[in-house]
Motif scaffolding. Structure first.
Motif, PDB file in Angstrom:
ATOM      1  N   ALA A 282       0.808  -1.356  -0.065  1.00 19.73           N
ATOM      2  CA  ALA A 282      -0.090  -0.104   0.062  1.00 19.73           C
ATOM      3  C   ALA A 282       0.898   1.343  -0.064  1.00 19.73           C
ATOM      4  O   ALA A 282       0.509   2.132  -0.651  1.00 19.73           O
ATOM      5  CB  ALA A 282      -0.933   0.004   1.397  1.00 19.73           C
ATOM      6  N   ARG A 283       1.926   1.243   0.659  1.00 20.30           N
ATOM      7  CA  ARG A 283       2.741   2.462   0.744  1.00 20.30           C
ATOM      8  C   ARG A 283       3.555   2.405  -0.431  1.00 20.30           C
ATOM      9  O   ARG A 283       3.938   3.768  -0.884  1.00 20.30           O
ATOM     10  CB  ARG A 283       3.742   2.112   2.003  1.00 20.30           C
ATOM     11  N   GLN A 284       3.619   1.380  -1.150  1.00 19.59           N
ATOM     12  CA  GLN A 284       4.381   1.513  -2.806  1.00 19.59           C
ATOM     13  C   GLN A 284       3.527   2.363  -3.468  1.00 19.59           C
ATOM     14  O   GLN A 284       3.878   3.236  -4.356  1.00 19.59           O
ATOM     15  CB  GLN A 284       4.652   0.338  -2.944  1.00 19.59           C
ATOM     16  N   PRO A 291       1.904  12.883  -2.763  1.00 17.06           N
ATOM     17  CA  PRO A 291       0.883  13.838  -2.022  1.00 17.06           C
ATOM     18  C   PRO A 291      -0.224  14.636  -2.495  1.00 17.06           C
ATOM     19  O   PRO A 291      -1.444  14.942  -2.283  1.00 17.06           O
ATOM     20  CB  PRO A 291       1.854  14.569  -0.746  1.00 17.06           C
ATOM     21  N   ASP A 292       0.326  15.191  -3.859  1.00 18.19           N
ATOM     22  CA  ASP A 292      -0.574  16.178  -4.390  1.00 18.19           C
ATOM     23  C   ASP A 292      -1.855  15.439  -5.061  1.00 18.19           C
ATOM     24  O   ASP A 292      -3.007  15.875  -5.055  1.00 18.19           O
ATOM     25  CB  ASP A 292       0.189  16.899  -5.811  1.00 18.19           C
ATOM     26  N   VAL A 293      -1.691  14.032  -5.503  1.00 19.18           N
ATOM     27  CA  VAL A 293      -2.815  13.259  -5.976  1.00 19.18           C
ATOM     28  C   VAL A 293      -3.663  13.026  -4.690  1.00 19.18           C
ATOM     29  O   VAL A 293      -4.685  13.229  -5.053  1.00 19.18           O
ATOM     30  CB  VAL A 293      -2.177  12.064  -6.712  1.00 19.18           C
ATOM     31  N   ILE A 294      -3.029  12.607  -3.776  1.00 16.92           N
ATOM     32  CA  ILE A 294      -4.019  12.177  -2.716  1.00 16.92           C
ATOM     33  C   ILE A 294      -4.606  13.265  -2.090  1.00 16.92           C
ATOM     34  O   ILE A 294      -5.971  13.294  -1.747  1.00 16.92           O
ATOM     35  CB  ILE A 294      -2.898  11.531  -1.571  1.00 16.92           C
ATOM     36  N   LEU A 300     -13.837  11.514   1.496  1.00 14.80           N
ATOM     37  CA  LEU A 300     -13.845  10.298   2.122  1.00 14.80           C
ATOM     38  C   LEU A 300     -12.736   9.161   1.619  1.00 14.80           C
ATOM     39  O   LEU A 300     -12.313   8.574   2.549  1.00 14.80           O
ATOM     40  CB  LEU A 300     -15.249   9.403   1.858  1.00 14.80           C
ATOM     41  N   ARG A 301     -12.467   9.482   0.340  1.00 16.97           N
ATOM     42  CA  ARG A 301     -11.220   8.584  -0.140  1.00 16.97           C
ATOM     43  C   ARG A 301      -9.839   9.035   0.713  1.00 16.97           C
ATOM     44  O   ARG A 301      -9.083   8.407   0.941  1.00 16.97           O
ATOM     45  CB  ARG A 301     -11.129   8.536  -1.656  1.00 16.97           C
ATOM     46  N   ARG A 302      -9.939  10.412   0.640  1.00 20.59           N
ATOM     47  CA  ARG A 302      -8.669  10.883   1.362  1.00 20.59           C
ATOM     48  C   ARG A 302      -8.621  10.561   2.926  1.00 20.59           C
ATOM     49  O   ARG A 302      -7.332  10.162   3.495  1.00 20.59           O
ATOM     50  CB  ARG A 302      -8.753  12.504   1.366  1.00 20.59           C
ATOM     51  N   LEU A 303      -9.652  10.388   3.620  1.00 18.66           N
ATOM     52  CA  LEU A 303      -9.537   9.642   4.928  1.00 18.66           C
ATOM     53  C   LEU A 303      -9.337   8.118   4.823  1.00 18.66           C
ATOM     54  O   LEU A 303      -8.062   7.977   5.768  1.00 18.66           O
ATOM     55  CB  LEU A 303     -10.907   9.599   5.448  1.00 18.66           C
TER      56      LEU A 303
END
Length: 482
Positions: A282-284, A291-294, A300-303
């Motif tokens: 997952a971290r990969q 970070p910009d995409v996230i 809710l997806r960000r959470l």
């Protein structure tokens, strides 16, 4: 004699479905084709089924190779393809009878490099929309391109298309090994094409296989498969970085909407205390997206992504369960008076133990104004319009609402009266529209707790934009006496 169309069908252990697939190809209304069945080392009766078709129909040819995966199998078929047009079909899917006639006819008419069409999911004999494709193929557009029609970056499959064989070979398109081989090729073809035809006709039935040891659907949460999927995503993002960086945001949106879900499922399925390997994968994924995409993901997806980044698997499971239980959608609520923020009403908001930053829940950019016209009638002097205005995902009624009619050049404000929580009534004086354009659209604007939103009125819940017709009658508007 050289066929008009070559269809490549990779085959590996699909005996229960293969006959239906090949029969759908044999029944095509475009009859001048060859089908190149490539047996990729099947261990069941798939090769026998293909041999039977080849024995009774000279348009079907069987090729063989040791098991190498669908990508190399397709590449072998392409090397043997003789037709000026090229298509792909998977051995467990079904092609509607007119599919290739429609796609090839479009290419012959326009000269585009590829034509693509709509897709339905096939499960237990029933057809349903493909959520990945439905936003792309809502209307027919010829001679377009992914740079002009960004939604085509969501069209990541190769089998709902017909390509010019010369284009395929000149551009050096080739499938990589692995089980997610079609995504990089489909995106490359869209970017490298001179023009693309988009049809709203359904041209492919994509089977949903939920069982069987060889079903990718069944194995998609296995860690090796997730690593392969990440490899395909990396390949596409690297290609877009170099050739079409403007498309990365659209592609990343789909990764965060669709692909990342399998990662969450793997973490949910991991036994307590044994989620370490899944978290490493997952971290990969998160490192690849960045970070910009996230930060640009829906709240809710960000959470969910925030919890993954911190290794909070138990809390992730709770949030995933919350999402599944919110079948009618999640709420957004205002918090604060002087500087009002709009936040997703999700678990762990301002939880002291977890201390998740408020910005993870920030949903202001996700809010939109929903405006609809319920009826519009002539009173003898003016038009009386009744409609509704609401903020999507917000339960409280909108604050101050103003209405404006626009013909694209002029704007005419209307006086509106609120009725109940979301209803409103407005009148339209035809004299105010004199000298304007032939059609007018109605826009609403609301100011609610520091939030300013605009939206065009639509016909009903999700119909087309509502229009008032001045020059002529229209089922989408009302005649204004001249």
């Amino acid at each position: 004699m050289i066929p008009l169309l070559s269809v490549v069908v990779p085959i590996h252990n699909v005996e229960p479905y293969l006959a239906e697939c090949l029969e759908s190809l044999a029944a095509q209304t475009l009859t001048d084709f060859e089908v190149l069945c490539v047996d990729d080392g099947s261990l069941d009766g798939s090769r026998r089924v293909a041999e039977e078709f080849a024995a009774r129909d000279p348009r079907f040819v069987l090729l063989r190779q040791p098991n190498q995966g669908p990508g190399p199998a397709r590449n072998l078929g392409v090397r043997h393809a003789r037709g000026p047009y090229l298509a792909f079909a998977d051995g467990d899917d079904v092609v509607p009878p007119r599919a290739y006639e429609l796609l090839v006819s479009s290419l012959r008419e326009t000269g585009s490099d590829l034509a693509c069409g709509a897709v339905l999911r096939l499960a237990d004999g029933e057809l349903a929309p493909s959520t990945m494709h439905e936003k792309v193929f809502r209307r027919r557009v010829l001679c377009t391109h992914v740079m002009d029609r960004r939604s085509l970056a969501r069209d990541r499959t190769v089998w709902n298309k017909v390509y010019r064989t010369a284009f395929w070979r000149e551009r050096g398109l080739e499938f990589p090994a692995g089980i997610y081989e079609d995504v990089p090729v489909a995106i490359r073809a869209h970017v490298l094409a001179t023009s693309v035809d988009v049809l709203d006709d359904v041209v492919y039935h994509w089977r949903r296989r939920d069982g069987g040891e060889d079903s990718i659907t069944q194995r998609r949460t296995e860690l090796p498969n997730l690593t392969e999927r990440l490899g395909a995503i990396r390949s596409v993002r690297a290609f877009l970085d170099e050739t079409a960086p403007e498309l990365k945001a659209t592609f990343d949106d789909l990764v965060l909407e669709k692909d990342i879900v399998f990662l969450f499922q793997a973490l949910e399925d991991a036994a307590d205390g044994d989620s370490g390997p899944a978290l490493e994968v997952a971290r990969q994924w998160l490192a690849e997206l960045g970070p910009d995409v996230i930060a640009a993901a829906p709240s809710l997806r960000r959470l969910e992504l925030h919890l993954v980044e911190r290794g909070l698997v138990k809390e992730l499971r709770q949030v995933r369960e919350f999402r599944r239980a919110s079948a009618e959608g999640t709420r957004v609520v205002p918090r604060g008076w002087r500087n009002t923020g709009w936040y997703g009403d999700y678990p762990y908001f301002r939880d002291r133990r977890l201390a998740i930053p408020d910005e993870v829940y920030d949903a202001r950019q996700e809010l939109k104004l929903m405006a609809r016209v319920d009826e519009c009638g002539w009173t003898g002097r003016e038009y009386l319009l009744r409609g509704q205005v609401a903020i999507h995902r917000v339960e409280r009624k909108p604050g101050r609402v103003s209405l404006v009619l626009s013909d694209g050049r002029r704007k005419v404000p209307l006086t509106a009266k609120r009725v109940g929580g979301q209803g409103l009534v407005a009148t339209i004086d035809p004299r105010a529209l004199e000298g304007g354009g032939p059609t007018w659209r109605l826009q609403a604007r609301t100011e609610t707790r520091g939030l300013v939103l605009k939206g065009w009125f639509r016909e009903g819940e999700s119909g087309p934009t509502w229009r008032l017709s001045v020059a002529e009658g229209s089922r989408r508007g009302m005649d204004i006496p001249q």
